[in-house]
Design a protein around this motif. Structure first.
Motif, PDB file in Angstrom:
ATOM      1  N   LEU A 130     -31.411 -23.890  58.996  1.00 16.94           N
ATOM      2  CA  LEU A 130     -30.415 -23.042  58.351  1.00 16.94           C
ATOM      3  C   LEU A 130     -29.063 -23.296  59.004  1.00 16.94           C
ATOM      4  O   LEU A 130     -28.943 -23.264  60.227  1.00 16.94           O
ATOM      5  CB  LEU A 130     -30.798 -21.561  58.480  1.00 16.94           C
ATOM      6  CG  LEU A 130     -29.840 -20.574  57.821  1.00 16.94           C
ATOM      7  CD1 LEU A 130     -29.861 -20.736  56.294  1.00 16.94           C
ATOM      8  CD2 LEU A 130     -30.207 -19.149  58.212  1.00 16.94           C
ATOM      9  N   HIS A 131     -28.041 -23.543  58.183  1.00 16.02           N
ATOM     10  CA  HIS A 131     -26.706 -23.825  58.697  1.00 16.02           C
ATOM     11  C   HIS A 131     -26.136 -22.572  59.352  1.00 16.02           C
ATOM     12  O   HIS A 131     -26.319 -21.458  58.853  1.00 16.02           O
ATOM     13  CB  HIS A 131     -25.783 -24.297  57.570  1.00 16.02           C
ATOM     14  CG  HIS A 131     -24.496 -24.854  58.071  1.00 16.02           C
ATOM     15  ND1 HIS A 131     -23.397 -24.054  58.313  1.00 16.02           N
ATOM     16  CD2 HIS A 131     -24.130 -26.103  58.418  1.00 16.02           C
ATOM     17  CE1 HIS A 131     -22.406 -24.808  58.766  1.00 16.02           C
ATOM     18  NE2 HIS A 131     -22.818 -26.053  58.834  1.00 16.02           N
ATOM     19  N   PHE A 132     -25.448 -22.762  60.488  1.00 17.89           N
ATOM     20  CA  PHE A 132     -24.870 -21.636  61.213  1.00 17.89           C
ATOM     21  C   PHE A 132     -23.962 -20.788  60.310  1.00 17.89           C
ATOM     22  O   PHE A 132     -23.977 -19.567  60.375  1.00 17.89           O
ATOM     23  CB  PHE A 132     -24.070 -22.100  62.426  1.00 17.89           C
ATOM     24  CG  PHE A 132     -24.889 -22.754  63.514  1.00 17.89           C
ATOM     25  CD1 PHE A 132     -26.223 -22.432  63.714  1.00 17.89           C
ATOM     26  CD2 PHE A 132     -24.307 -23.694  64.346  1.00 17.89           C
ATOM     27  CE1 PHE A 132     -26.962 -23.024  64.728  1.00 17.89           C
ATOM     28  CE2 PHE A 132     -25.041 -24.286  65.365  1.00 17.89           C
ATOM     29  CZ  PHE A 132     -26.368 -23.964  65.553  1.00 17.89           C
ATOM     30  N   GLY A 133     -23.177 -21.424  59.467  1.00 19.29           N
ATOM     31  CA  GLY A 133     -22.261 -20.694  58.589  1.00 19.29           C
ATOM     32  C   GLY A 133     -22.961 -19.798  57.589  1.00 19.29           C
ATOM     33  O   GLY A 133     -22.395 -18.803  57.141  1.00 19.29           O
ATOM     34  N   GLU A 134     -24.205 -20.117  57.246  1.00 19.33           N
ATOM     35  CA  GLU A 134     -24.971 -19.299  56.303  1.00 19.33           C
ATOM     36  C   GLU A 134     -25.567 -18.057  56.953  1.00 19.33           C
ATOM     37  O   GLU A 134     -26.150 -17.216  56.266  1.00 19.33           O
ATOM     38  CB  GLU A 134     -26.079 -20.135  55.670  1.00 19.33           C
ATOM     39  CG  GLU A 134     -25.560 -21.255  54.786  1.00 19.33           C
ATOM     40  CD  GLU A 134     -26.670 -22.116  54.234  1.00 19.33           C
ATOM     41  OE1 GLU A 134     -27.738 -21.580  53.900  1.00 19.33           O
ATOM     42  OE2 GLU A 134     -26.460 -23.334  54.159  1.00 19.33           O
ATOM     43  N   MET A 135     -25.421 -17.920  58.263  1.00 20.38           N
ATOM     44  CA  MET A 135     -25.987 -16.775  58.970  1.00 20.38           C
ATOM     45  C   MET A 135     -25.065 -15.562  58.942  1.00 20.38           C
ATOM     46  O   MET A 135     -25.413 -14.500  59.446  1.00 20.38           O
ATOM     47  CB  MET A 135     -26.304 -17.169  60.419  1.00 20.38           C
ATOM     48  CG  MET A 135     -27.358 -18.232  60.527  1.00 20.38           C
ATOM     49  SD  MET A 135     -27.697 -18.628  62.254  1.00 20.38           S
ATOM     50  CE  MET A 135     -28.668 -20.117  62.051  1.00 20.38           C
ATOM     51  N   THR A 136     -23.903 -15.694  58.313  1.00 19.87           N
ATOM     52  CA  THR A 136     -22.936 -14.601  58.246  1.00 19.87           C
ATOM     53  C   THR A 136     -23.552 -13.339  57.648  1.00 19.87           C
ATOM     54  O   THR A 136     -23.262 -12.236  58.106  1.00 19.87           O
ATOM     55  CB  THR A 136     -21.705 -15.024  57.417  1.00 19.87           C
ATOM     56  OG1 THR A 136     -21.177 -16.230  57.963  1.00 19.87           O
ATOM     57  CG2 THR A 136     -20.633 -13.961  57.417  1.00 19.87           C
ATOM     58  N   LYS A 137     -24.412 -13.498  56.675  1.00 16.92           N
ATOM     59  CA  LYS A 137     -24.993 -12.331  56.002  1.00 16.92           C
ATOM     60  C   LYS A 137     -25.816 -11.452  56.943  1.00 16.92           C
ATOM     61  O   LYS A 137     -26.082 -10.302  56.645  1.00 16.92           O
ATOM     62  CB  LYS A 137     -25.839 -12.776  54.804  1.00 16.92           C
ATOM     63  CG  LYS A 137     -27.002 -13.669  55.144  1.00 16.92           C
ATOM     64  CD  LYS A 137     -27.698 -14.190  53.892  1.00 16.92           C
ATOM     65  CE  LYS A 137     -28.707 -15.257  54.229  1.00 16.92           C
ATOM     66  NZ  LYS A 137     -29.188 -15.925  53.046  1.00 16.92           N
ATOM     67  N   TRP A 138     -26.197 -11.982  58.107  1.00 14.56           N
ATOM     68  CA  TRP A 138     -26.970 -11.196  59.064  1.00 14.56           C
ATOM     69  C   TRP A 138     -26.098 -10.586  60.171  1.00 14.56           C
ATOM     70  O   TRP A 138     -26.607  -9.846  61.004  1.00 14.56           O
ATOM     71  CB  TRP A 138     -28.063 -12.060  59.718  1.00 14.56           C
ATOM     72  CG  TRP A 138     -29.214 -12.323  58.803  1.00 14.56           C
ATOM     73  CD1 TRP A 138     -30.119 -11.415  58.346  1.00 14.56           C
ATOM     74  CD2 TRP A 138     -29.599 -13.582  58.249  1.00 14.56           C
ATOM     75  NE1 TRP A 138     -31.038 -12.032  57.541  1.00 14.56           N
ATOM     76  CE2 TRP A 138     -30.752 -13.358  57.461  1.00 14.56           C
ATOM     77  CE3 TRP A 138     -29.091 -14.875  58.343  1.00 14.56           C
ATOM     78  CZ2 TRP A 138     -31.401 -14.384  56.778  1.00 14.56           C
ATOM     79  CZ3 TRP A 138     -29.741 -15.875  57.657  1.00 14.56           C
ATOM     80  CH2 TRP A 138     -30.865 -15.625  56.879  1.00 14.56           C
ATOM     81  N   GLN A 139     -24.835 -10.901  60.178  1.00 13.89           N
ATOM     82  CA  GLN A 139     -23.960 -10.341  61.200  1.00 13.89           C
ATOM     83  C   GLN A 139     -23.613  -8.894  60.854  1.00 13.89           C
ATOM     84  O   GLN A 139     -23.291  -8.577  59.710  1.00 13.89           O
ATOM     85  CB  GLN A 139     -22.670 -11.161  61.333  1.00 13.89           C
ATOM     86  CG  GLN A 139     -22.882 -12.460  62.074  1.00 13.89           C
ATOM     87  CD  GLN A 139     -21.578 -13.199  62.278  1.00 13.89           C
ATOM     88  OE1 GLN A 139     -21.127 -13.910  61.396  1.00 13.89           O
ATOM     89  NE2 GLN A 139     -20.964 -13.002  63.440  1.00 13.89           N
ATOM     90  N   LYS A 140     -23.665  -8.045  61.879  1.00 12.02           N
ATOM     91  CA  LYS A 140     -23.364  -6.629  61.685  1.00 12.02           C
ATOM     92  C   LYS A 140     -21.923  -6.363  62.077  1.00 12.02           C
ATOM     93  O   LYS A 140     -21.327  -7.085  62.862  1.00 12.02           O
ATOM     94  CB  LYS A 140     -24.300  -5.782  62.540  1.00 12.02           C
ATOM     95  CG  LYS A 140     -25.734  -5.924  62.092  1.00 12.02           C
ATOM     96  CD  LYS A 140     -26.661  -5.079  62.910  1.00 12.02           C
ATOM     97  CE  LYS A 140     -28.070  -5.306  62.366  1.00 12.02           C
ATOM     98  NZ  LYS A 140     -29.080  -4.639  63.106  1.00 12.02           N
ATOM     99  N   SER A 141     -21.380  -5.295  61.531  1.00 11.25           N
ATOM    100  CA  SER A 141     -20.001  -4.916  61.852  1.00 11.25           C
ATOM    101  C   SER A 141     -19.847  -4.618  63.327  1.00 11.25           C
ATOM    102  O   SER A 141     -20.768  -4.122  63.976  1.00 11.25           O
ATOM    103  CB  SER A 141     -19.595  -3.678  61.048  1.00 11.25           C
ATOM    104  OG  SER A 141     -19.564  -3.989  59.687  1.00 11.25           O
ATOM    105  N   TYR A 142     -18.649  -4.917  63.830  1.00  8.03           N
ATOM    106  CA  TYR A 142     -18.345  -4.742  65.237  1.00  8.03           C
ATOM    107  C   TYR A 142     -17.426  -3.561  65.408  1.00  8.03           C
ATOM    108  O   TYR A 142     -16.467  -3.390  64.757  1.00  8.03           O
ATOM    109  CB  TYR A 142     -17.716  -6.055  65.751  1.00  8.03           C
ATOM    110  CG  TYR A 142     -17.185  -6.045  67.146  1.00  8.03           C
ATOM    111  CD1 TYR A 142     -18.028  -5.833  68.221  1.00  8.03           C
ATOM    112  CD2 TYR A 142     -15.834  -6.267  67.384  1.00  8.03           C
ATOM    113  CE1 TYR A 142     -17.552  -5.864  69.519  1.00  8.03           C
ATOM    114  CE2 TYR A 142     -15.355  -6.299  68.683  1.00  8.03           C
ATOM    115  CZ  TYR A 142     -16.211  -6.091  69.744  1.00  8.03           C
ATOM    116  OH  TYR A 142     -15.724  -6.109  71.019  1.00  8.03           O
TER     117      TYR A 142
END
Length: 166
Positions: A154-166
């Motif tokens: 899985l491309h690193f850029g596609e992991m954005t959907k799993w990042q939570k708000s800071y």
């Protein structure tokens, strides 16, 4: 280093805020060098492999940095910018990234490894420390050749959907 060897090396430009680990990995791949081969060319021995893992104890000396700067074709000051400023503590593990930043510009930022960094100020997202698809830890940035998880691809850029708000 002899000028004959230096003329065969392909230079690359560092990115703004790029970590030394990522830069050294890109340079080595471009020139088909192992960490030990780059260390031998610079006359610094095995420190390259340590630096790629964010192990800066002892901290790189000016002489070591100058020797590496000559080989990789950047200034000593530019190489110093790829190290944490004095007094800033680094996290060697886990390797962290902001997938949103990586999607925009695919390289590892030094600030992601600062102990004080909990998230991305630009995107207001928490940093990731493992692939959210398969849970594999990220390898050291020097090994980020394809910009994707080593296990599930899985491309690193596609992991954005799993990042939570800071």
């Amino acid at each position: 280093m002899s000028t004959e060897i230096q003329s065969w090396l392909l230079s690359i430009e560092p990115f703004e805020g790029e970590s030394l680990s990522h830069f050294l990995g890109r340079f080595r791949r471009q020139n088909h060098l192992s960490p030990s081969a780059l260390g031998d060319l610079a006359g610094v021995g095995a420190v390259i492999a340590r630096w790629e893992r964010f192990h800066f104890n002892p901290f790189p000396s000016d002489a070591e940095l100058a020797a590496v700067a000559e080989v990789v074709g950047v200034t000593l000051d530019r190489l110093r910018q790829m190290l944490a400023p004095e007094g800033v503590k680094m996290k060697c593990e886990p390797i962290r990234l902001c997938a949103a930043c990586y999607q925009e510009e695919p390289y590892h930022r030094l600030e992601w490894q600062y102990q004080s960094t909990g998230g991305c100020d630009r995107h207001q997202l928490r940093l990731l420390s493992k692939c959210r698809n398969c849970q594999a830890k990220f390898p050291i940035p020097a090994l980020w050749e394809d910009g994707c998880c080593d296990r599930c691809r899985l491309h690193f850029g596609e992991m954005t959907k799993w990042q939570k708000s800071y």
